[in-house]
Design a protein around this motif. Sequence first.
Motif, PDB file in Angstrom:
ATOM      1  N   GLU A 129      -5.624   3.266   8.635  1.00  0.00           N
ATOM      2  CA  GLU A 129      -4.597   3.680   7.685  1.00  0.00           C
ATOM      3  C   GLU A 129      -3.802   2.463   7.226  1.00  0.00           C
ATOM      4  O   GLU A 129      -3.390   1.643   8.035  1.00  0.00           O
ATOM      5  CB  GLU A 129      -3.661   4.705   8.336  1.00  0.00           C
ATOM      6  N   GLY A 130      -3.620   2.372   5.908  1.00  0.00           N
ATOM      7  CA  GLY A 130      -2.784   1.326   5.338  1.00  0.00           C
ATOM      8  C   GLY A 130      -1.358   1.842   5.210  1.00  0.00           C
ATOM      9  O   GLY A 130      -1.131   2.892   4.616  1.00  0.00           O
ATOM     10  N   LEU A 131      -0.398   1.121   5.795  1.00  0.00           N
ATOM     11  CA  LEU A 131       0.993   1.559   5.787  1.00  0.00           C
ATOM     12  C   LEU A 131       1.811   0.758   4.778  1.00  0.00           C
ATOM     13  O   LEU A 131       1.584  -0.429   4.585  1.00  0.00           O
ATOM     14  CB  LEU A 131       1.616   1.399   7.180  1.00  0.00           C
ATOM     15  N   ASP A 132       2.786   1.404   4.185  1.00  0.00           N
ATOM     16  CA  ASP A 132       3.770   0.720   3.351  1.00  0.00           C
ATOM     17  C   ASP A 132       4.624  -0.120   4.279  1.00  0.00           C
ATOM     18  O   ASP A 132       5.168   0.381   5.261  1.00  0.00           O
ATOM     19  CB  ASP A 132       4.628   1.748   2.606  1.00  0.00           C
ATOM     20  N   LYS A 133       4.761  -1.416   3.979  1.00  0.00           N
ATOM     21  CA  LYS A 133       5.456  -2.306   4.905  1.00  0.00           C
ATOM     22  C   LYS A 133       6.944  -1.993   5.023  1.00  0.00           C
ATOM     23  O   LYS A 133       7.564  -2.321   6.032  1.00  0.00           O
ATOM     24  CB  LYS A 133       5.251  -3.769   4.523  1.00  0.00           C
ATOM     25  N   ASP A 134       7.534  -1.352   4.034  1.00  0.00           N
ATOM     26  CA  ASP A 134       8.954  -1.015   4.098  1.00  0.00           C
ATOM     27  C   ASP A 134       9.209   0.347   4.724  1.00  0.00           C
ATOM     28  O   ASP A 134      10.056   0.490   5.608  1.00  0.00           O
ATOM     29  CB  ASP A 134       9.574  -1.060   2.695  1.00  0.00           C
ATOM     30  N   THR A 135       8.478   1.371   4.281  1.00  0.00           N
ATOM     31  CA  THR A 135       8.732   2.740   4.747  1.00  0.00           C
ATOM     32  C   THR A 135       7.882   3.128   5.944  1.00  0.00           C
ATOM     33  O   THR A 135       8.170   4.116   6.608  1.00  0.00           O
ATOM     34  CB  THR A 135       8.455   3.757   3.623  1.00  0.00           C
ATOM     35  N   LYS A 136       6.823   2.361   6.210  1.00  0.00           N
ATOM     36  CA  LYS A 136       5.875   2.649   7.290  1.00  0.00           C
ATOM     37  C   LYS A 136       5.116   3.956   7.078  1.00  0.00           C
ATOM     38  O   LYS A 136       4.516   4.499   7.988  1.00  0.00           O
ATOM     39  CB  LYS A 136       6.559   2.678   8.665  1.00  0.00           C
ATOM     40  N   GLU A 137       5.131   4.476   5.861  1.00  0.00           N
ATOM     41  CA  GLU A 137       4.373   5.678   5.528  1.00  0.00           C
ATOM     42  C   GLU A 137       2.952   5.285   5.166  1.00  0.00           C
ATOM     43  O   GLU A 137       2.698   4.199   4.642  1.00  0.00           O
ATOM     44  CB  GLU A 137       5.030   6.406   4.355  1.00  0.00           C
ATOM     45  N   VAL A 138       2.004   6.208   5.423  1.00  0.00           N
ATOM     46  CA  VAL A 138       0.598   5.963   5.113  1.00  0.00           C
ATOM     47  C   VAL A 138       0.420   5.914   3.594  1.00  0.00           C
ATOM     48  O   VAL A 138       0.773   6.850   2.891  1.00  0.00           O
ATOM     49  CB  VAL A 138      -0.304   7.056   5.733  1.00  0.00           C
ATOM     50  N   LYS A 139      -0.122   4.793   3.090  1.00  0.00           N
ATOM     51  CA  LYS A 139      -0.395   4.636   1.660  1.00  0.00           C
ATOM     52  C   LYS A 139      -1.861   4.900   1.340  1.00  0.00           C
ATOM     53  O   LYS A 139      -2.184   5.374   0.267  1.00  0.00           O
ATOM     54  CB  LYS A 139      -0.047   3.210   1.208  1.00  0.00           C
TER      55      LYS A 139
END
Length: 174
Positions: A129-139
């Motif tokens: 899973e690729g995460l948004d570096k700011d929100t840590k949500e799965v992108k």
Amino acid sequence: SGNIVYADQDIRGLWEVEKVEVGDKEMTPTARWFEILEGGKLFGGNGGITNTRGAWTYDQNTNKLEQISNGQKDPYGAFDVLLFDKGSLMQWTRSEDGMEVKVSLKRVTEKPLAPWDLITGSWKSDKAEGLDKDTKEVKSVYNLEPNSYYFGWDGRYRKYDVEGKRIETGIWHM
């Protein structure tokens, strides 16, 4: 006297370190524990790793606990000990290099687990899973060729392909 226990303090048992304060900083180690045994034996560690083997003495008149590890007394000297909540909580205090050290412990029945204890065993992977570096949500989700890993307690790992053939070995550490 509140919940502080003064008479017949029994410090023997298994204790988990809940918090360590050095001066104005919190420096609590991961999954730290001490086992204070009958006959003056002392063990300590982090998670499933035992890294302290020694002895202890406790003076009930002064409430001082002294630890001996690898044949040497603790260079910072004895801790002042207080027991709380009917002996289920304990606090050690002393001065180290001019700073007050306070160790808060709770009586437990099992050693605490650390992250390195939880990763041991077999794991399968088939996606990342690729995460948004700011929100840590799965992108995004990436499908991988299925494989598995075995993480051993001794710090070694093995990677296997989809057919179960070992394709990689190495050392892991957290």
